[in-house]
Enzyme design. Structure first.
Site, PDB file in Angstrom:
ATOM      1  N   CYS A  95      18.700  -8.567 -10.867  1.00 31.15           N
ATOM      2  CA  CYS A  95      18.790  -9.916 -11.430  1.00 31.15           C
ATOM      3  C   CYS A  95      19.300 -10.942 -10.429  1.00 31.15           C
ATOM      4  O   CYS A  95      20.332 -11.555 -10.632  1.00 31.15           O
ATOM      5  CB  CYS A  95      19.607  -9.959 -12.702  1.00 31.15           C
ATOM      6  SG  CYS A  95      20.721  -8.619 -12.960  1.00 31.15           S
TER       7      CYS A  95
ATOM      8  N   GLU B 209      18.685  -0.872 -26.310  1.00 34.51           N
ATOM      9  CA  GLU B 209      20.028  -0.628 -25.740  1.00 34.51           C
ATOM     10  C   GLU B 209      21.177  -0.965 -26.697  1.00 34.51           C
ATOM     11  O   GLU B 209      22.273  -1.320 -26.246  1.00 34.51           O
ATOM     12  CB  GLU B 209      20.210  -1.377 -24.401  1.00 34.51           C
ATOM     13  CG  GLU B 209      19.189  -0.974 -23.340  1.00 34.51           C
ATOM     14  CD  GLU B 209      19.397  -1.667 -21.984  1.00 34.51           C
ATOM     15  OE1 GLU B 209      20.512  -2.116 -21.689  1.00 34.51           O
ATOM     16  OE2 GLU B 209      18.413  -1.737 -21.222  1.00 34.51           O
TER      17      GLU B 209
ATOM     18  N   GLU C  60      14.698 -11.492 -11.139  1.00 36.00           N
ATOM     19  CA  GLU C  60      14.976 -12.840 -11.631  1.00 36.00           C
ATOM     20  C   GLU C  60      14.198 -13.846 -10.791  1.00 36.00           C
ATOM     21  O   GLU C  60      14.168 -13.750  -9.576  1.00 36.00           O
ATOM     22  CB  GLU C  60      16.475 -13.141 -11.514  1.00 36.00           C
ATOM     23  CG  GLU C  60      16.815 -14.537 -12.001  1.00 36.00           C
ATOM     24  CD  GLU C  60      17.704 -15.271 -11.036  1.00 36.00           C
ATOM     25  OE1 GLU C  60      18.915 -15.013 -11.045  1.00 36.00           O
ATOM     26  OE2 GLU C  60      17.179 -16.098 -10.274  1.00 36.00           O
TER      27      GLU C  60
ATOM     28  N   GLU D 251      48.270 -12.401 -22.068  1.00 37.09           N
ATOM     29  CA  GLU D 251      48.648 -13.698 -22.632  1.00 37.09           C
ATOM     30  C   GLU D 251      47.763 -14.831 -22.123  1.00 37.09           C
ATOM     31  O   GLU D 251      47.422 -15.746 -22.876  1.00 37.09           O
ATOM     32  CB  GLU D 251      50.104 -14.057 -22.267  1.00 37.09           C
ATOM     33  CG  GLU D 251      51.160 -13.135 -22.816  1.00 37.09           C
ATOM     34  CD  GLU D 251      51.451 -11.971 -21.879  1.00 37.09           C
ATOM     35  OE1 GLU D 251      50.513 -11.468 -21.211  1.00 37.09           O
ATOM     36  OE2 GLU D 251      52.604 -11.543 -21.809  1.00 37.09           O
ATOM     37  N   LEU D 252      47.413 -14.779 -20.824  1.00 36.27           N
ATOM     38  CA  LEU D 252      46.642 -15.904 -20.288  1.00 36.27           C
ATOM     39  C   LEU D 252      45.242 -15.942 -20.893  1.00 36.27           C
ATOM     40  O   LEU D 252      44.762 -16.979 -21.328  1.00 36.27           O
ATOM     41  CB  LEU D 252      46.553 -15.833 -18.758  1.00 36.27           C
ATOM     42  CG  LEU D 252      45.790 -17.016 -18.145  1.00 36.27           C
ATOM     43  CD1 LEU D 252      46.479 -18.339 -18.450  1.00 36.27           C
ATOM     44  CD2 LEU D 252      45.604 -16.859 -16.644  1.00 36.27           C
TER      45      LEU D 252
ATOM     46  N   HIS E  76      19.369 -16.945 -19.202  1.00 36.13           N
ATOM     47  CA  HIS E  76      20.757 -17.422 -19.144  1.00 36.13           C
ATOM     48  C   HIS E  76      20.936 -18.683 -19.966  1.00 36.13           C
ATOM     49  O   HIS E  76      22.040 -19.143 -20.156  1.00 36.13           O
ATOM     50  CB  HIS E  76      21.153 -17.696 -17.689  1.00 36.13           C
ATOM     51  CG  HIS E  76      20.963 -16.496 -16.810  1.00 36.13           C
ATOM     52  ND1 HIS E  76      19.798 -16.267 -16.118  1.00 36.13           N
ATOM     53  CD2 HIS E  76      21.765 -15.451 -16.553  1.00 36.13           C
ATOM     54  CE1 HIS E  76      19.905 -15.130 -15.451  1.00 36.13           C
ATOM     55  NE2 HIS E  76      21.082 -14.615 -15.697  1.00 36.13           N
TER      56      HIS E  76
ATOM     57  N   ARG F 145      37.454 -13.939 -18.365  1.00 36.78           N
ATOM     58  CA  ARG F 145      36.736 -12.671 -18.519  1.00 36.78           C
ATOM     59  C   ARG F 145      37.337 -11.598 -17.627  1.00 36.78           C
ATOM     60  O   ARG F 145      37.448 -11.775 -16.418  1.00 36.78           O
ATOM     61  CB  ARG F 145      35.266 -12.842 -18.165  1.00 36.78           C
ATOM     62  CG  ARG F 145      34.523 -13.675 -19.128  1.00 36.78           C
ATOM     63  CD  ARG F 145      34.113 -12.886 -20.372  1.00 36.78           C
ATOM     64  NE  ARG F 145      32.924 -13.534 -20.898  1.00 36.78           N
ATOM     65  CZ  ARG F 145      31.703 -13.039 -20.765  1.00 36.78           C
ATOM     66  NH1 ARG F 145      31.501 -11.890 -20.202  1.00 36.78           N
ATOM     67  NH2 ARG F 145      30.670 -13.714 -21.216  1.00 36.78           N
TER      68      ARG F 145
ATOM     69  N   GLY G 213      15.039  -4.650 -21.103  1.00 35.76           N
ATOM     70  CA  GLY G 213      15.716  -3.505 -21.731  1.00 35.76           C
ATOM     71  C   GLY G 213      16.506  -3.854 -22.970  1.00 35.76           C
ATOM     72  O   GLY G 213      16.249  -3.351 -24.051  1.00 35.76           O
TER      73      GLY G 213
HETATM   74  N1  GLN Z   1      18.497  -3.056 -18.692  1.00 32.75           N
HETATM   75  C1  GLN Z   1      19.586  -3.950 -18.655  1.00 32.75           C
HETATM   76  C2  GLN Z   1      19.482  -4.964 -19.790  1.00 32.75           C
HETATM   77  O1  GLN Z   1      18.413  -5.331 -20.141  1.00 32.75           O
HETATM   78  C3  GLN Z   1      19.671  -4.680 -17.340  1.00 32.75           C
HETATM   79  C4  GLN Z   1      20.902  -5.540 -17.245  1.00 32.75           C
HETATM   80  C5  GLN Z   1      21.111  -6.189 -15.890  1.00 32.75           C
HETATM   81  O2  GLN Z   1      20.215  -6.314 -15.115  1.00 32.75           O
HETATM   82  N2  GLN Z   1      22.304  -6.621 -15.599  1.00 32.75           N
HETATM   83  O3  GLN Z   1      20.452  -5.414 -20.331  1.00 32.75           O
HETATM   84 ZN    ZN Z   2      19.215  -8.283 -14.803  1.00 30.94          ZN
END
Ligand code: GLN
Ligand code: ZN
Length: 757
Positions: free
Chosen positions: A645, A486, A667, A17-18, A696, A517, A434
């Protein structure tokens, strides 16, 4: 006498519900009044349920609309000034703007930063404390919730994040300033909170200081003394249960017991904890709360064992509180919501409701000397689980993994030579991490296939079509090393766990990750093995479409371990080695299928670091070992990539190098190439791609911007070692952003190439 207590209960609601309420409220499909009603019903249901389960000490203020640290930020009035344009007076919209940012009505304010809560996969909002921060008791939810419970007939114990943990988890932008300097200004707010709660009738407060399970400096230890002298010194306040979790306070045990609080809660079940601590504590008349049920994993507790331990420790006289080790928000709600997990496996699992039943059953046996049917059932379940594990969950020795030869045949320089003669890549090779955008159509196809609305044939031809497109797009953009995109993956861990033996999945086992989430972590219950190839068909298909190399994409063993609930009957390292072995089978199959580049992602490697620094190296050693097991036996020609990352590598760079991946992508763009500081002091031996495109953000970085980042990187990393790639996978972006951004990235690489010649 044993009493029963809880430290925190999942707030999602039995029917989510939340989550649903929040998401509708954010879309303006619900009024604030509707949302408040939903929240109230959840709290009432939870209090009543815990009461019915026989829990004497029931928490309040464990409910949160988003996050308990955000609640604390607002409670003490530390709302960063940029949110004050939304409204002068604090309200729920300011609260959500802090959590999620606001882009509406001419305001464009980013959200506050989020990071992982200790060693869990829960994310909290990072408080921002500046030299000019002012504090006052603004968001009075802790008081309101207490009163609400009280009115309904529940005497609750409000949960309060302690001032030291709060400040030590805070960040600041002021150089040379530490948020801890604000302690004395912050304490009056805490005093008001305690006083108000006392006036309202609260008898006890659970004051959470999980920071106690980390190593603390002398300065912090002194701050603890000062803070608790001041807090406890006020007249007319509730008694305080000082609560730490996710580990043992270790060398801080004496500190904790020397504070003038009335009670201490200890986590007795985390990996680093032991009952022996009870022989060493200076009780000093304090009331003990014992975390004997694991709030961070999902297995039934061995109640018989707990009983024996309780009897073994004669210091345990008087009133003792039994509790979960930590708040139960880190486990799913109720195993009875699972219809598809069969017995006996179902009986082995204990979610939040079952954990409270266990606590209740234990107290009854201890106090009344009779084993309830619940207690007996629990022990039967344990027996069934251990007989399963001894038949099907053992026989694999740690030693064999430690002794296995996993070395590459030659060292990196030689490998690079043979790989280069095979792959023929230009200087500054370009690639991606990926995933490519997961469009609505793709998600729909996966979901229709899993519901049986698409036949396997239809599904495969849909996916092949997507792969076809993405290969063509990458060729057109001019990338050097391609990926298949992917598209078939729901989640980078679940996708593999579903194809491996040894895992089960829940339908409703939601655990909060952040805000609205929730994730459903796979449950690893036994030996892991790989019955069939998992990715080769997709990758080989992609490779068949192009003469450029296509990277095989796998999730690494540490990440699969970290993002699952795993068995607790053997060391995590051994479980990790077993996963690594299964991934190794896939690596070798990919190699056999003619794939020359294989990426094994380990985004969770850093977050697996133990809370105590003393334990870091042991962990890093087995994590590195697991990675080596995953690639063991590949030819020198096969180029192994990995990806992470985050950019905080300073202290673990030697282990990152020891992974001996031929290429690592990291990253960097998002954190402004902070990462590069590490490389001026450490000669990283292999190839490396610091991300130059912050995925991001929806922004499309320009050629000039990315060229500048690459030039910056080339100052500390030899150009012959540099790869060109984004920060992370592109699955959350859309094509309108991705195509031009990658075009610019490829152009930037070309500029660097021509400047370097
Ligand atoms: N190979 C994954 C992607 O490209 C890596 C995801 C991640 O580093 N969290 O989505
Ligand atoms: Zn990543």
């Amino acid at each position: 006498m044993l009493h029963t207590s809880n430290l925190g209960f999942p707030r999602i609601g039995f029917h989510r519900e939340l989550k649903k309420g929040l998401e509708k409220y954010w879309k303006a499909e619900l009024t604030q009044q509707d949302l408040l009603e939903i929240a109230k019903t959840i709290r009432m249901t939870n209090w009543q349920l815990q009461h019915d389960l026989g829990i004497e000490v029931i928490p309040s203020n464990d409910f949160s609309f988003y996050d308990q640290i955000l609640d604390t930020i607002c409670m003490v009035g530390a709302v960063p000034s940029r949110y004050q344009v939304i409204s002068k007076e604090f309200d729920l919209d300011v609260y959500f703007a802090m959590a999620r940012g606001k882009q509406k009505d001419n305001v464009n304010i980013p959200a506050m930063e989020m990071t992982k809560w200790f060693n869990t996969n829960y994310h909290y909002i990072v408080p921002e404390i500046e030299p000019d921060s002012r504090f006052s008791f603004i968001y009075q939810k802790i008081l309101a919730d207490y009163l609400e419970a009280h009115k309904a007939g529940f005497q609750t114990r409000p949960v309060l994040i302690g001032p030291l943990t709060f400040l030590l988890l805070s960040k600041t932008t002021a150089p040379g300033f530490s948020p801890l300097e604000k302690l004395e200004e912050l304490l009056p707010v805490y005093q008001s909170v305690l006083t108000e709660l006392y006036k309202a009738g609260a008898e006890w407060i659970q004051i959470d200081e999980p920071i106690l399970v980390k190593e603390l400096s002398t300065q912090v230890k002194e701050a603890f003394q000062t803070a608790y002298q001041i807090l406890c010194g006020i007249p007319n306040r509730p008694q305080l249960m000082l609560t730490s979790y996710f580990g043992s306070p270790g060398e801080n045990t004496d500190l904790a017991f020397s504070l003038p609080v009335e009670g201490i809660h200890l986590d007795l079940v985390s990996e680093e904890s032991s009952w022996d601590i009870l022989d060493a504590i200076p009780l000093e008349g304090k009331i003990l709360s014992l975390g004997i049920v694991n709030g961070h994993n999902i297995w039934r507790t061995d109640l018989e064992h707990v009983l024996e331990e309780l009897k073994k420790h004669p210091s345990l006289s008087g009133d003792i509180y039994l509790a979960p080790s930590c708040s139960l928000i880190h486990v799913p709600l109720d195993i009875n919501l699972e219809e598809h997990i069969a017995e006996p496996m179902k009986s082995w699992l204990s979610f939040a409701v079952q954990k409270l039943e266990e606590i209740s059953a234990l107290a009854t046996v201890f106090n009344e000397g009779k084993k309830s049917s619940r207690f007996i059932k629990n022990q039967e379940a344990l027996k069934s689980r251990s007989s399963f594990l001894s038949q099907h969950g053992s026989g694999i020795e740690q030693k064999a993994f430690l002794e296995r030869n996993t070395e590459r045949k030659h060292a990196f320089p030689k490998r690079k030579e043979v790989q280069q003669s095979l792959l023929n890549l230009p200087l500054f090779p370009t690639t991606t991490i990926g995933s490519f955008p997961q469009t609505k159509e793709i998600r729909r196809a996966r979901s229709r296939f899993s519901k049986g609305e698409l036949s396997r044939e239809e599904y495969e031809s849909f996916m092949k079509n997507e792969i076809n497109n993405v290969i063509q797009i990458q060729e057109k953009i001019g990338l050097d090393v391609l990926v298949h995109g992917e598209f078939e993956r729901n989640d980078m861990v679940q996708y593999f766990a579903e194809q491996l033996e040894g895992f089960i999945f829940t339908e409703n086992g939601w655990v909060q990750s952040f805000g609205s989430r929730y994730v459903r972590p796979p449950i690893l219950f036994g030996n892991v093995s790989r019955p069939h190839a998992m990715t080769t068909r997709w990758i080989s298909y992609a490779q068949s479409l192009t003469s450029k190399p296509v990277k095989g994409m796998l999730t690494g063993p540490v990440t699969i371990l970290q993002w699952s609930f795993v068995r607790d009957d053997q060391p995590r390292s051994l479980t990790c080695f077993q996963i690594a072995d299964a991934i190794n089978a896939e690596v070798l199959d990919l190699e056999k299928a003619g794939i020359h580049i294989i990426q094994i992602d380990e985004p969770a490697l850093r977050e697996g670091l133990p809370l105590k620094k003393d334990n870091w190296q042991a962990y890093l050693d087995w994590a590195v070992r697991a990675f080596h097991i995953a690639f063991a036996g590949v030819a020198d020609e096969t180029q192994i990539h990995t990806h992470m990352c985050y950019s905080e590598f300073n202290e673990i760079i030697a282990s990152i190098a020891a992974l001996d991946a031929d290429v690592i992508s990291i990253e960097a763009a998002r954190s402004g190439m902070e990462l590069l500081n590490v490389f001026s002091g450490f000669q990283y031996p292999n190839d490396i791609g610091p991300g130059i495109y912050d995925i991001h953000s929806p922004r499309i970085p320009s050629i000039a911007e990315m060229t500048a980042l690459l030039e910056k990187a080339a100052q500390v990393i030899p150009p012959t070692q540099l790869w060109v790639n984004p920060d992370c996978g592109l699955k959350t972006r859309n094509w309108q952003e991705v195509t031009p951004a990658l075009q610019n990235m490829v152009e930037a690489a070309k500029i660097l190439r021509s400047n370097t010649k």
